[in-house]
Design an enzyme around this catalytic site. Structure first.
Site, PDB file in Angstrom:
ATOM      1  N   GLU A 108       0.840  -1.203   0.000  1.00  0.00           N
ATOM      2  CA  GLU A 108       0.000   0.000   0.000  1.00  0.00           C
ATOM      3  C   GLU A 108       0.872   1.248   0.000  1.00  0.00           C
ATOM      4  OE1 GLU A 108      -3.870   1.619   2.562  1.00  0.00           O
ATOM      5  OE2 GLU A 108      -2.618   0.012   3.346  1.00  0.00           O
ATOM      6  N   LYS A 141      -9.249   3.384  -2.641  1.00  0.00           N
ATOM      7  CA  LYS A 141      -9.603   2.556  -1.482  1.00  0.00           C
ATOM      8  C   LYS A 141     -11.005   2.929  -1.008  1.00  0.00           C
ATOM      9  CE  LYS A 141      -7.513   1.020   2.901  1.00  0.00           C
ATOM     10  NZ  LYS A 141      -6.343   1.209   3.812  1.00  0.00           N
ATOM     11  N   CYS A 174      -5.749  -3.472   1.984  1.00  0.00           N
ATOM     12  CA  CYS A 174      -5.518  -3.573   3.430  1.00  0.00           C
ATOM     13  C   CYS A 174      -6.795  -3.691   4.246  1.00  0.00           C
ATOM     14  CB  CYS A 174      -4.680  -2.382   3.887  1.00  0.00           C
ATOM     15  SG  CYS A 174      -3.879  -2.655   5.489  1.00  0.00           S
ATOM     16  N   PRO A 180      21.631   3.010  29.189  1.00  0.00           N
ATOM     17  CA  PRO A 180      21.897   2.871  30.621  1.00  0.00           C
ATOM     18  C   PRO A 180      21.554   1.434  31.041  1.00  0.00           C
ATOM     19  CG  PRO A 180      20.511   4.792  30.171  1.00  0.00           C
ATOM     20  CD  PRO A 180      20.526   3.953  28.925  1.00  0.00           C
ATOM     21  N   GLY A 231      21.299  -3.528  35.117  1.00  0.00           N
ATOM     22  CA  GLY A 231      21.398  -4.837  35.750  1.00  0.00           C
ATOM     23  C   GLY A 231      20.043  -5.466  35.990  1.00  0.00           C
ATOM     24  N   ASP A 253      14.683  -5.263  32.330  1.00  0.00           N
ATOM     25  CA  ASP A 253      14.226  -4.402  31.232  1.00  0.00           C
ATOM     26  C   ASP A 253      15.390  -3.901  30.387  1.00  0.00           C
ATOM     27  OD1 ASP A 253      11.560  -4.696  31.925  1.00  0.00           O
ATOM     28  OD2 ASP A 253      11.588  -2.992  33.290  1.00  0.00           O
TER      29      ASP A 253
END
Length: 715
Positions: free
Chosen positions: A45, A114, A175, A359, A362, A365
């Site tokens: 598209e 469309k 679509c 960053p 530990g 995430d």
């Protein structure tokens, strides 16, 4: 008897407003299609402009450049002798439409606008385009002068029509039209259309692909016919990753499927189908034949004097129909490993960046974010080993290396473009510092380990000098407001330091011709929903690959990567308790995310799904959870959890107005920029809904009767 036709569809990695690049990828796909002896080629598209142009679709320049690129395609001799279905926006009678342009041998056959536009979730097509509210109606379209001179045509058909070749009939839908209850392919099939093309700009979302595939298989199973699905792939400049998976299906069976995640800019999928299979399949259903004979919908047929079957194809025993195959689905953890990685690669190469800065705390995430970068490096190595010259040139440019440098391991690339930093304080533990260092070593990122206590203490001292008062943590006798302020100082300073290091680390490393690094955030979707982050802290970044992924799915991803990426170090992250480490650690106290939030990550996933997907406010959410969570929880406990969630969601809603742009992966993402539009000033107590909830709890506990419950009135 057989009637064999080879057809082509494709995944294209288009980029918004990259007119020449988009054109070249379209031309490449046409070239490959012809090499594979295809007679019909369909693309994604709005492939000439790129799907995600957003408000650029309101600019006249965009339409001018679209026609210029389309003219370039039409006049290229290599595009002849194949029927082309190409997507671009068109202005007709001063109205903007999202269109398909079908052409053959340099002549435009039809411009098909469309009919049904996507206008929910991530999509706002009605902001830019108008639907074609004239089914089966065709008008005349005045071609621009330069196109008219090129094609020798002045007027061409514009509207809802089909293409009639000498040996078959072809119809198009775009679509969203596949997802509507009354899809155009239904009426087209009853009017004898045998081949359907669908050009899409469909984005990736975890666990979403099966819906798309089921619709395509269901469409051809119910109506019979051949269905060609084309899709955009890659990051075209926004939060979405378009996930390809171009497909060819016939009579409910898939015969060809493209990849869902890949760094290839052009992927062409072909299949040879037997149209006699379509005809016999349809004729076998008498009820379908009756509906077709009774249908009053008739499409204007635009005739093209060509037989799509290659000459003598139907009699050549060396050419056979493509066999049916099973649809390939990825596990959600594989999707996380691949989708965000491809998105980050596209972003990096297109912004001509030097690399990424993260960053690395530990925790799980930031660990997941780092592993996604490593997955990106793995994908790059795979493409290089497969001979992808485009990817090799890109990685050489990004890494500021010469043509003689050909990396053979993902760690080589990671060391050039990935920079990590552990920003510790006196509240940080040895365990998180060790995990951060060990993961950076395994990935081979350029890692910095620092203590930021002097900076934190200087800010606190400055405040004390200015006000005469010094805040202390709650655990040492301070108030809640002092405790929160001291945590936020650390979080916001990490953001400041992140941008400092991101700008200067390439300079420190003497990387030639380098700019700054892109800073990555790593707040998951559940924390964003709950507002469990500091505004303008280290969650404020340039990009966030996991901002729409749940903690639950991230854990599954880390377990998957541990086994499949040969990274046993990741098991340590899975065992660790999630903690922000912003409060002092004592013998009797260690900060915990879930205790701080007053709810578990699993509960947040349920709240998010009910709020966004099921469209629940506090009252309806309570009623649903009352059935789901009792008797494990009492009605009063359920009520408390629901009210707590909505309270913190409401008071933290303002944070979503500045949330870092995130890869869209989860359908309950709270991204305020487009996907989840809510006010950011809400009464957090939802008083009327709370009263109704409390009355139901009272009734469950026998404090009031059902009649009293039903007689609740506004005070």
């Amino acid at each position: 008897m057989s009637h064999l036709i080879t057809l082509a569809t494709c995944n294209l990695n288009q980029w918004a407003l990259d007119f020449e690049g988009n054109r070249d990828r379209i031309l490449e796909s046409i070239k490959i299609s012809k090499e594979k002896k295809a007679r019909l080629r369909v693309g994604p598209e709005l492939e000439i402009t790129g799907y995600g142009c957003l408000d650029h679709f309101l600019e006249d320049d965009l339409y001018l450049h679209s026609w210029e690129m389309y003219a370039s395609i039409l006049k290229t001799p290599e595009t002849f002798d194949i029927l082309l279905d190409i997507g671009m926006p068109v202005v007709h009678k001063n109205v903007r439409y999202n269109c398909r342009l079908l052409s053959f041998n340099g002549k435009i056959l039809l411009i098909r606008p469309k009919i049904w536009l996507a206008n929910d979730g991530n999509y706002r097509e009605l902001r830019y385009f108008t639907p074609w509210f004239k089914p089966t109606i065709v008008e005349e379209f005045q071609l621009p002068v330069n196109i008219a001179k090129l094609t020798g045509q002045s007027l061409v058909p514009f509207g809802d029509a089909v293409i009639n070749a000498l040996d078959t009939c072809i119809g198009t839908e775009t679509c969203e039209e596949l997802f509507t209850p009354e899809s155009p392919h239904i009426a087209m099939s009853l009017d004898g259309v045998e081949i359907f093309t669908n050009s899409s700009g469909s984005h990736h979302e975890l666990r979403k692909l099966n819906k798309r595939m089921d619709l395509i298989k269901g469409a051809t199973s119910r109506c019979g016919g051949v269905y060609l699905y084309a899709n955009q792939r890659g990051c075209d400049g926004d939060r979405l990753y378009y996930d390809g998976c171009a497909l060819i299906a016939i009579n409910g069976k898939v015969v060809a499927q493209g990849s869902q995640f890949s760094l290839k800019d052009v992927e062409v999928v072909t299949a040879t189908v037997d149209l006699e299979d379509v005809r016999s399949y349809r004729a076998a259903f008498m009820s379908r034949s009756m509906q077709a004979s009774l249908s009053k919908i008739r499409y204007q047929r635009i005739t093209v004097d060509v037989e799509l079957a290659v000459k003598n194809n139907r009699f050549d025993p060396s050419i056979t129909p493509t066999a049916a195959r099973d649809v390939r689905y990825h596990l959600p953890e594989e999707e996380i490993a691949l989708g965000p990685a491809c998105w980050l690669w596209d972003y990096l190469r297109r912004c001509k960046g030097t690399g990424y800065f993260l960053p690395l705390s530990g925790g799980i995430d930031s660990c997941a974010t780092a592993v996604i970068i490593f997955s990106m490096c793995r994908l790059v190595i795979k493409e290089i080993s497969d001979g992808n010259y485009v990817v090799l040139k890109d990685v050489q440019k990004i890494c500021r290396m010469g043509q003689e440098w050909i990396p053979s391991k993902p760690e080589e690339i990671a060391n050039k473009i990935f920079h990590t930093c552990y920003m510790g304080t006196e509240n940080s533990s040895k365990e998180t510092r060790d995990r951060s260092r060990n993961l950076a070593k395994r990935i081979n990122s350029y890692h910095v380990d620092l203590n930021m206590d002097p900076v934190v203490n200087s800010i606190i001292s400055l405040f004390e000098v200015a006000t005469g008062k010094k805040p202390v943590y709650k655990i040492f006798g301070g108030s809640q407001i002092e405790n929160l302020a001291l945590q936020n100082i650390q979080a916001r300073l990490r953001m400041v330091l992140s941008y400092l290091f991101a700008q200067l680390l390439p300079w420190v490393r003497n990387i030639p011709n380098s700019g700054g690094l892109l800073v990555l955030g790593s707040s998951n979707v559940d924390e964003c929903l709950r507002g469990y982050l500091t505004k303008y802290d280290c969650s404020s970044a340039d990009l966030n690959p996991i901002g729409a992924i749940s903690k639950r799915d991230l854990k599954k991803f880390i377990a998957y990567a541990s086994a499949n990426f040969d990274m046993p170090i990741l098991d340590d992250f899975l065992k660790a308790t999630p903690t922000a480490e912003l409060e002092p650690i004592t013998k009797d106290y260690v900060q915990s995310d879930e205790i701080d939030m007053g709810m578990t990550y699993d509960e947040l996933g349920v709240f998010g799904s009910l709020r966004k997907i099921d469209k629940c406010g506090p009252y309806s959410m309570f009623l649903k959870l009352l059935h789901l969570w009792t008797p494990k929880l009492t009605p009063r406990q359920v009520a408390e959890k629901v009210k707590r969630f909505f309270f913190f969601y409401a008071i933290n809603r303002h944070k979503q107005t500045v949330i870092t742009p995130s890869y869209h992966a989860e359908n309950y993402s709270p991204d305020d920029n487009r996907f989840d539009l809510r006010p950011f000033l809400i009464d957090p107590r939802f008083p009327w809904a709370s009263k109704k909830i409390d009355r139901i709890v009272d009734q469950y506990e026998g404090k009031i009767s059902i009649d009293d419950l039903n007689n609740l009135e506004v005070d």
